[in-house]
Design an enzyme around this catalytic site. Structure first.
Site, PDB file in Angstrom:
ATOM      1  N   HIS A 186       0.886  -1.438  -0.332  1.00  0.00           N
ATOM      2  CA  HIS A 186      -0.002   0.170   0.141  1.00  0.00           C
ATOM      3  C   HIS A 186       0.782   1.335   0.035  1.00  0.00           C
ATOM      4  CE1 HIS A 186      -4.564  -0.450   0.277  1.00  0.00           C
ATOM      5  NE2 HIS A 186      -4.101  -1.506   1.084  1.00  0.00           N
ATOM      6  N   ARG A 293      -5.265  -6.761 -16.692  1.00  0.00           N
ATOM      7  CA  ARG A 293      -5.525  -8.514 -15.631  1.00  0.00           C
ATOM      8  C   ARG A 293      -6.466  -9.041 -14.996  1.00  0.00           C
ATOM      9  NH1 ARG A 293       0.434  -6.651 -15.680  1.00  0.00           N
ATOM     10  NH2 ARG A 293       1.992  -8.271 -16.440  1.00  0.00           N
ATOM     11  N   GLU A 428       2.219 -15.536 -26.730  1.00  0.00           N
ATOM     12  CA  GLU A 428       3.286 -15.779 -25.348  1.00  0.00           C
ATOM     13  C   GLU A 428       3.392 -16.947 -25.043  1.00  0.00           C
ATOM     14  OE1 GLU A 428       1.169 -14.146 -21.502  1.00  0.00           O
ATOM     15  OE2 GLU A 428      -0.462 -15.086 -22.150  1.00  0.00           O
ATOM     16  N   ASP A 452       6.085 -14.174 -20.305  1.00  0.00           N
ATOM     17  CA  ASP A 452       5.527 -14.856 -20.689  1.00  0.00           C
ATOM     18  C   ASP A 452       6.668 -15.567 -21.733  1.00  0.00           C
ATOM     19  OD1 ASP A 452       4.861 -16.027 -18.685  1.00  0.00           O
ATOM     20  OD2 ASP A 452       2.605 -15.518 -19.385  1.00  0.00           O
ATOM     21  N   ARG A 462      10.340 -17.591 -15.141  1.00  0.00           N
ATOM     22  CA  ARG A 462      10.270 -15.870 -14.457  1.00  0.00           C
ATOM     23  C   ARG A 462      10.666 -15.798 -12.840  1.00  0.00           C
ATOM     24  NH1 ARG A 462       4.590 -13.778 -16.515  1.00  0.00           N
ATOM     25  NH2 ARG A 462       4.386 -12.813 -15.574  1.00  0.00           N
ATOM     26  N   CYS A 499       2.261  -6.158 -24.249  1.00  0.00           N
ATOM     27  CA  CYS A 499       1.533  -5.605 -23.422  1.00  0.00           C
ATOM     28  C   CYS A 499       2.286  -6.414 -21.811  1.00  0.00           C
ATOM     29  CB  CYS A 499       0.226  -5.914 -22.767  1.00  0.00           C
ATOM     30  SG  CYS A 499       0.119  -7.858 -22.890  1.00  0.00           S
TER      31      CYS A 499
HETATM   32  C1  PEP Z   1       3.149 -11.754 -20.090  1.00  0.00           C
HETATM   33  O1  PEP Z   1       3.113 -12.898 -20.039  1.00  0.00           O
HETATM   34  O2  PEP Z   1       3.831  -9.861 -20.434  1.00  0.00           O
HETATM   35  C2  PEP Z   1       2.279 -11.027 -19.684  1.00  0.00           C
HETATM   36  C3  PEP Z   1       2.222  -9.395 -20.109  1.00  0.00           C
HETATM   37  O3  PEP Z   1       1.190 -11.491 -18.937  1.00  0.00           O
HETATM   38  P1  PEP Z   1       1.175 -11.876 -17.414  1.00  0.00           P
HETATM   39  O4  PEP Z   1       2.214 -10.980 -17.020  1.00  0.00           O
HETATM   40  O5  PEP Z   1       0.680 -11.276 -16.696  1.00  0.00           O
HETATM   41  O6  PEP Z   1       1.866 -13.153 -17.003  1.00  0.00           O
HETATM   42 MG    MG Z   2       1.518 -14.034 -19.606  1.00  0.00          MG
END
Ligand code: PEP
Ligand code: MG
Length: 567
Positions: A186, A293, A428, A452, A462, A499
């Protein structure tokens, strides 16, 4: 010099204000229940009054959605469940009110802290905040009031509670450094909205810093320098001025288009996790939302969110964006994202297992609810829906068929749905990138999820720190997959966005522009800087740069090529 996580960008040079909470020495005492209940009642009343006062001060500097935390605190302070648990303990065990409060609070905090979901874990901080205030009121101890600070300081604390952050007066509170906390705590979120520089997770800061010490807070690199030299003070004072000037200059770009010097236009849009985040996108000059998301909606909920709840959330985003495009991703659950009301099957490699669209295609009932909610909301703006983790053309077709079915159902029911909804595909998984030119026959658009895409291309989890060196957005292998995806979309006249974090990476922007990316979706606070970069570059030159980059051997070669070309 100590290091932490830069949670809210900026630089401050000031004196240390050490925030130390009163120490409460609570022990169990046999007591008269009636007296203790009266004491508890008075303490609850005072706690509510305190929070109301803090909210009033905070309302001068915080946006309404940030004030919501105080409403949550007020609700907690008025929660009959919390109160009755404490009262029961006082009555049954004949103990003092402070002790009963501490016991009940600790139990609730433990429950929240052990939750899998990071968001829920961080809500433990809210319970701590409210019950600590309650205990202080019971023990007649005064909590330091940050609102009374009247000289420029950098606050050093173990952690800042939402009430602390809400009491900050920007004129004097130049920044803060805390021992604990992460980017999503927060205090970090509020610091970003207040635009106060903040470094969190600075281990050892409380012990190292003394009240009144001079301190430099570099909340760009995440460094805290205690008792700096005169040269360091001069250097960072200049840096702070420069940062301020840059930020002001960026504001001028808020309503400008994102366009290269030779007239090539792109869209710079924002990533959001909740409807209220959309306002931040608008304030930062975002030309739309490139990724909502939606899983956070599911993760915060006590059970599968129903159609109406989802509809309200999606509609709110579309309305806030007022006709600008909004890309909403269907449920991306599984992997590291769990739900407290659903038991996933144990898998050895959950990131390679039943995730995202795979889950939705197995649980079409859940998918259908979301698609219906999305379609109902589509009447209120420009909606683009996308499916995460598509690996094959067949999967996309299957997901699209579910969408068509939900659409036909709603139309048959006489429900109004948008007539310009686009249905796209996240890229992805390398298999999807390689086959992008085929996928684009069916998808209206692509959005590349590089977080991803890079983990699957490099076969590097990751979440794993030791292999994090393989997160290499500038590696030519990744650039080629990105190029393949963009070219694949364009081949069939479709647009391609991105994204993943790479879209907001300042060093990648020239390459992505040159590769022909149409839409860049990033955290709201990165948008204006990205616009400044894009608006300073020539598309034709960046095309040449990108063509050379995909022929390089290593990411270091790409970085050197970019540095040389852009210098
Ligand atoms: C991604 O995988 O780049 C993505 C935008 O989705 P997330 O990070 O929510 O897996
Ligand atoms: Mg993703």
């Amino acid at each position: 010099m100590l290091k932490g996580i830069a949670a809210s960008q900026g630089i401050a040079v000031a004196k240390v204000y050490k925030l130390e909470q009163p120490v409460l020495d609570i022990v169990m005492k046999a007591s008269d229940p009636d007296e203790e209940l009266a004491k508890l009642d008075a303490a609850f009343t005072k706690t509510v009054e305190d929070i109301e006062k803090i909210k009033e001060v905070a309302s001068k500097s915080l946006a309404p959605e940030e004030l919501a935390v105080f409403d949550a605190h007020l609700m907690m302070a008025g929660d009959p469940e919390l109160r009755s648990q404490i009262e029961d303990m006082i009555k049954n065990d004949k103990v003092n009110a402070e002790y009963a409060t501490e016991q009940v609070a600790n139990m609730m905090i433990t429950i929240f802290e052990s939750m899998e979901d990071a968001y829920m874990r961080e809500r433990a901080a809210d319970i701590k905040d409210v019950t600590f205030r309650l205990k202080c009121n019971l023990c007649r101890k005064i909590i330091p009031n940050l609102a009374t600070i009247d000289t420029p300081v950098v606050i050093v604390a173990k952690d800042l509670t939402p009430s602390d952050t809400g009491s900050l007066n920007k004129e004097f509170a130049k920044g803060f450094a805390t021992e604990i906390g992460g980017r999503t705590s927060h205090s970090a979120i509020m610091a970003r909205s207040l635009e106060i520089p903040a470094v969190v997770g600075v281990t050892g800061i409380l012990e190292a810093a003394n009240e009144g010490d001079e301190v430099i807070l570099d909340a760009i690199s995440g460094e805290v320098i205690l008792n700096p030299t005169a040269e360091q003070v001069a250097e960072y004072t200049a840096k702070a001025e420069e940062f301020k000037a840059q930020k002001e200059a960026l504001k001028a770009l808020k309503d400008q288009p994102s366009i290269s010097t030779d007239g090539h236009k792109v869209l710079l849009v924002g990533n959001i996790g909740s409807p209220k985040d959309a306002e931040g996108v608008v304030e930062n000059g975002g030309e739309g939302v490139g990724l909502f998301r939606t899983e956070f909606l599911y993760m915060k909920s006590e059970d599968w969110p129903d159609e109406d709840t989802q509809y309200e959330a999606y509609k709110a985003v579309l309305e806030t964006m007022n006709g600008k495009p909004v890309v909403i991703r269907t449920l991306d659950i599984g992997g590291d994202k769990k739900l407290k009301y659903y038991e996933f099957e144990e898998e050895l490699n959950p990131f390679l297992g039943v995730r995202a669209v795979r889950f939705c295609l197995m649980r079409k009932d859940i998918f259908r609810t979301q698609l219906r909610a999305l379609l109902r909301a589509s009447a209120f703006g420009k909606l683009c829906i996308m499916f995460p983790m598509i690996a094959t053309v067949q999967e996309f077709k299957d997901a699209k068929a579910c969408y068509e079915e939900a659409r036909a159902e709603l139309i048959a029911e006489g429900v109004k749905v948008g007539d310009d909804v686009e249905v796209g595909c996240m890229i992805e998984i390398p298999a999807a990138a390689v086959l992008a030119d085929q996928l684009s026959k069916y998808a209206d658009f692509f959005s590349i999820g590089t977080n991803d895409l890079i983990q699957y291309s490099m076969a590097a989890d990751r979440m794993s720190q030791p292999v994090s060196y393989l997160y290499q957005p500038l590696n030519p292998s990744i650039l080629r997959l990105v190029k393949m995806t963009i070219d694949g979309a364009h081949k069939n006249g479709k647009w391609c966005g991105m994204c993943g974090e790479m879209a907001g990476d300042e060093t990648a922007a020239p390459l992505l522009l040159g590769l022909g990316l149409d839409e860049f979706s990033m955290s709201a606070t990165s948008i204006l800087k990205a616009r400044q970069i894009i608006n300073s570059l020539s598309y034709e030159e960046m095309k040449d740069l990108a063509a050379k980059a995909v022929e390089c051997d290593t990411m270091e070669d790409v970085a050197a090529l970019c540095a040389e070309t852009l210098k």
